[in-house]
Design a protein around this motif. Structure first.
Motif, PDB file in Angstrom:
ATOM      1  N   SER A  24      45.341  52.488  37.796  1.00  0.00           N
ATOM      2  CA  SER A  24      46.259  51.426  38.206  1.00  0.00           C
ATOM      3  C   SER A  24      45.824  50.826  39.538  1.00  0.00           C
ATOM      4  O   SER A  24      45.340  51.540  40.432  1.00  0.00           O
ATOM      5  CB  SER A  24      47.686  51.969  38.323  1.00  0.00           C
ATOM      6  N   PRO A  25      45.941  49.510  39.694  1.00  0.00           N
ATOM      7  CA  PRO A  25      45.519  48.854  40.939  1.00  0.00           C
ATOM      8  C   PRO A  25      46.333  49.328  42.132  1.00  0.00           C
ATOM      9  O   PRO A  25      47.533  49.552  42.036  1.00  0.00           O
ATOM     10  CB  PRO A  25      45.757  47.368  40.643  1.00  0.00           C
ATOM     11  N   LYS A  26      45.664  49.459  43.272  1.00  0.00           N
ATOM     12  CA  LYS A  26      46.319  49.973  44.473  1.00  0.00           C
ATOM     13  C   LYS A  26      46.213  49.037  45.676  1.00  0.00           C
ATOM     14  O   LYS A  26      47.024  49.093  46.582  1.00  0.00           O
ATOM     15  CB  LYS A  26      45.737  51.341  44.841  1.00  0.00           C
ATOM     16  N   VAL A  27      45.194  48.194  45.696  1.00  0.00           N
ATOM     17  CA  VAL A  27      44.945  47.342  46.859  1.00  0.00           C
ATOM     18  C   VAL A  27      45.008  45.866  46.459  1.00  0.00           C
ATOM     19  O   VAL A  27      44.388  45.461  45.467  1.00  0.00           O
ATOM     20  CB  VAL A  27      43.568  47.647  47.480  1.00  0.00           C
ATOM     21  N   ALA A  30      53.680  29.836  48.581  1.00  0.00           N
ATOM     22  CA  ALA A  30      53.112  30.511  47.417  1.00  0.00           C
ATOM     23  C   ALA A  30      52.592  31.887  47.797  1.00  0.00           C
ATOM     24  O   ALA A  30      52.685  32.843  47.016  1.00  0.00           O
ATOM     25  CB  ALA A  30      51.991  29.667  46.815  1.00  0.00           C
ATOM     26  N   ALA A  31      52.028  32.013  48.992  1.00  0.00           N
ATOM     27  CA  ALA A  31      51.519  33.304  49.454  1.00  0.00           C
ATOM     28  C   ALA A  31      52.658  34.311  49.601  1.00  0.00           C
ATOM     29  O   ALA A  31      52.490  35.499  49.301  1.00  0.00           O
ATOM     30  CB  ALA A  31      50.793  33.126  50.790  1.00  0.00           C
ATOM     31  N   ARG A  32      53.792  33.854  50.057  1.00  0.00           N
ATOM     32  CA  ARG A  32      54.951  34.745  50.194  1.00  0.00           C
ATOM     33  C   ARG A  32      55.355  35.310  48.829  1.00  0.00           C
ATOM     34  O   ARG A  32      55.656  36.496  48.695  1.00  0.00           O
ATOM     35  CB  ARG A  32      56.123  33.983  50.813  1.00  0.00           C
ATOM     36  N   ALA A  33      55.363  34.457  47.813  1.00  0.00           N
ATOM     37  CA  ALA A  33      55.691  34.913  46.464  1.00  0.00           C
ATOM     38  C   ALA A  33      54.633  35.887  45.956  1.00  0.00           C
ATOM     39  O   ALA A  33      54.940  36.890  45.298  1.00  0.00           O
ATOM     40  CB  ALA A  33      55.814  33.722  45.519  1.00  0.00           C
ATOM     41  N   ALA A  34      53.361  35.605  46.261  1.00  0.00           N
ATOM     42  CA  ALA A  34      52.267  36.469  45.825  1.00  0.00           C
ATOM     43  C   ALA A  34      52.376  37.849  46.466  1.00  0.00           C
ATOM     44  O   ALA A  34      52.198  38.882  45.800  1.00  0.00           O
ATOM     45  CB  ALA A  34      50.930  35.823  46.171  1.00  0.00           C
ATOM     46  N   LEU A  35      52.661  37.889  47.749  1.00  0.00           N
ATOM     47  CA  LEU A  35      52.810  39.161  48.451  1.00  0.00           C
ATOM     48  C   LEU A  35      53.967  39.973  47.891  1.00  0.00           C
ATOM     49  O   LEU A  35      53.853  41.191  47.691  1.00  0.00           O
ATOM     50  CB  LEU A  35      53.016  38.907  49.948  1.00  0.00           C
ATOM     51  N   TYR A  36      55.066  39.294  47.622  1.00  0.00           N
ATOM     52  CA  TYR A  36      56.229  40.001  47.082  1.00  0.00           C
ATOM     53  C   TYR A  36      55.937  40.538  45.679  1.00  0.00           C
ATOM     54  O   TYR A  36      56.358  41.645  45.326  1.00  0.00           O
ATOM     55  CB  TYR A  36      57.440  39.075  47.051  1.00  0.00           C
ATOM     56  N   SER A  37      55.198  39.779  44.894  1.00  0.00           N
ATOM     57  CA  SER A  37      54.852  40.243  43.538  1.00  0.00           C
ATOM     58  C   SER A  37      53.983  41.493  43.602  1.00  0.00           C
ATOM     59  O   SER A  37      54.107  42.399  42.775  1.00  0.00           O
ATOM     60  CB  SER A  37      54.144  39.133  42.749  1.00  0.00           C
ATOM     61  N   MET A  38      53.086  41.557  44.589  1.00  0.00           N
ATOM     62  CA  MET A  38      52.251  42.745  44.758  1.00  0.00           C
ATOM     63  C   MET A  38      53.090  43.955  45.154  1.00  0.00           C
ATOM     64  O   MET A  38      52.889  45.064  44.645  1.00  0.00           O
ATOM     65  CB  MET A  38      51.169  42.476  45.812  1.00  0.00           C
ATOM     66  N   TYR A  39      54.019  43.725  46.065  1.00  0.00           N
ATOM     67  CA  TYR A  39      54.922  44.811  46.471  1.00  0.00           C
ATOM     68  C   TYR A  39      55.715  45.336  45.281  1.00  0.00           C
ATOM     69  O   TYR A  39      55.780  46.550  45.042  1.00  0.00           O
ATOM     70  CB  TYR A  39      55.852  44.302  47.568  1.00  0.00           C
ATOM     71  N   ARG A  40      56.292  44.431  44.506  1.00  0.00           N
ATOM     72  CA  ARG A  40      57.103  44.849  43.362  1.00  0.00           C
ATOM     73  C   ARG A  40      56.246  45.491  42.265  1.00  0.00           C
ATOM     74  O   ARG A  40      56.764  46.264  41.451  1.00  0.00           O
ATOM     75  CB  ARG A  40      57.871  43.648  42.800  1.00  0.00           C
ATOM     76  N   SER A  41      54.968  45.178  42.242  1.00  0.00           N
ATOM     77  CA  SER A  41      54.068  45.758  41.246  1.00  0.00           C
ATOM     78  C   SER A  41      53.602  47.157  41.636  1.00  0.00           C
ATOM     79  O   SER A  41      52.921  47.822  40.853  1.00  0.00           O
ATOM     80  CB  SER A  41      52.846  44.855  41.051  1.00  0.00           C
ATOM     81  N   GLY A  42      53.947  47.583  42.849  1.00  0.00           N
ATOM     82  CA  GLY A  42      53.623  48.940  43.267  1.00  0.00           C
ATOM     83  C   GLY A  42      52.291  49.117  43.967  1.00  0.00           C
ATOM     84  O   GLY A  42      51.827  50.258  44.122  1.00  0.00           O
ATOM     85  N   LEU A  43      51.669  48.028  44.408  1.00  0.00           N
ATOM     86  CA  LEU A  43      50.406  48.170  45.135  1.00  0.00           C
ATOM     87  C   LEU A  43      50.645  48.894  46.459  1.00  0.00           C
ATOM     88  O   LEU A  43      51.639  48.636  47.151  1.00  0.00           O
ATOM     89  CB  LEU A  43      49.760  46.805  45.382  1.00  0.00           C
ATOM     90  N   GLU A  44      49.734  49.774  46.813  1.00  0.00           N
ATOM     91  CA  GLU A  44      49.929  50.637  47.980  1.00  0.00           C
ATOM     92  C   GLU A  44      49.471  49.983  49.281  1.00  0.00           C
ATOM     93  O   GLU A  44      50.023  50.266  50.350  1.00  0.00           O
ATOM     94  CB  GLU A  44      49.177  51.955  47.768  1.00  0.00           C
TER      95      GLU A  44
END
Length: 299
Positions: free
Chosen positions: A136-139, A148-162
């Protein structure tokens, strides 16, 4: 079954949906949503409304026929002034890309939401599920520091990236996002992609393609990963081309991102599941017709 749908939807009042933004004459959002409305026999229409200021569309929002809207740049950060309420997610991200009209008794509510993040989240989680638990992706890396970057960052957080990194030409803008997300997730700001302490598994580009080159991204790809570019003019961006030089990388165009978030908008507006295949087919036909027109113009 089809007859039942027609009878049910015939009782609905006609509604107008729009996309608000500047420089959006090329938008394919009308093609996407009108295809969905037609397929489900909904008495709705969707069109483009260009405006230099979000205040210019105040009359449309106030109209009794207004059903909702997509909101794109430069209005995502200002449209909240017309919202009766916002989702917690939209407030945290600081950008609204979807307006939904709700009714509470006699009160008309303009609801502000963000489907940019949820569309990206669906793309990332679908990719991660195919990788398996041990891979699973981590970074994650986000390029840019706008709405758009704010939405992208939040999507990564919600996806569980460490580990989540953001790079932007103006460091102050990236640092502002980092501060706004304190208490939600940890974001690492870097001055350039060469400063990455480890290579990312997920990359999301959020800046215009015409200000980038393939070479500036050549050093950020590991063996495999997922690269998404939210820019969709042109479809093939320097970031995607750089990713495709590496065989283990999956790439997602801005058009695919647009479709993913549009499905969520459609659900919010209609309380129905979007006819995904019909919407995709409409976009594919639109692209073919556009290419033919461009070819005839050249000749």
């Amino acid at each position: 079954m089809a007859q039942t749908v027609v009878e049910t939807d015939a009782r609905l009042s006609p509604k107008d949906f729009h996309i608000f933004g500047s420089g959006i004459s090329f938008s394919v959002s009308p093609t996407i949503h009108n295809a969905g409305f037609r397929h489900l026999n909904l008495p709705y229409t969707y069109d483009i409304r260009e405006s230099a200021s979000i205040d210019d569309v105040a009359g449309l929002i106030a109209s009794e026929r207004f059903g909702g809207a997509s909101v794109t740049m430069p209005h995502k950060l200002q449209v909240h002034k017309f919202c009766t309420e916002q989702t917690d997610t939209a407030r945290l991200i600081g950008a609204i890309n979807t307006l939904v009209v709700k009714q509470s008794g006699k009160q008309r509510i303009i609801h502000g939401d963000n489907t940019d993040w949820s569309g990206l989240y669906n793309i990332i989680t679908n990719y991660a599920e195919g990788m398996g638990a041990n891979q699973s992706p981590k970074v994650g890396l986000v390029i840019g520091a706008g709405g758009a970057a704010r939405a992208a960052l939040y999507s990564m957080y919600r996806s569980g990236l460490e580990q989540i990194y953001v790079v932007n030409r103006k460091l102050a803008n990236a640092e502002k996002i980092k501060g706004d997300f304190v208490g939600t997730c940890s974001i690492n700001v870097i001055a350039s992609v060469q400063d990455l302490p480890c290579l990312p598994d997920i990359i999301i580009g959020t800046i215009p393609a015409d200000v980038t080159t393939e070479e500036q991204f050549s050093s950020i790809f590991k063996t495999e990963g997922l690269c998404i570019d939210m820019a969709y003019k042109p479809r093939q961006t320097p970031l995607l081309t750089a990713a495709q030089r590496n065989k283990g990388w999956n790439t997602v165009t801005g058009l695919e991102v647009l479709l993913a978030q549009a499905y969520d908008q459609f659900r919010l507006w209609t309380d129905r599941e979007p006819p995904v295949e019909e919407m995709k087919e409409a976009v594919a036909l639109h692209e073919i017709q556009k290419e033919k027109k461009a070819g005839s113009t050249v000749l």
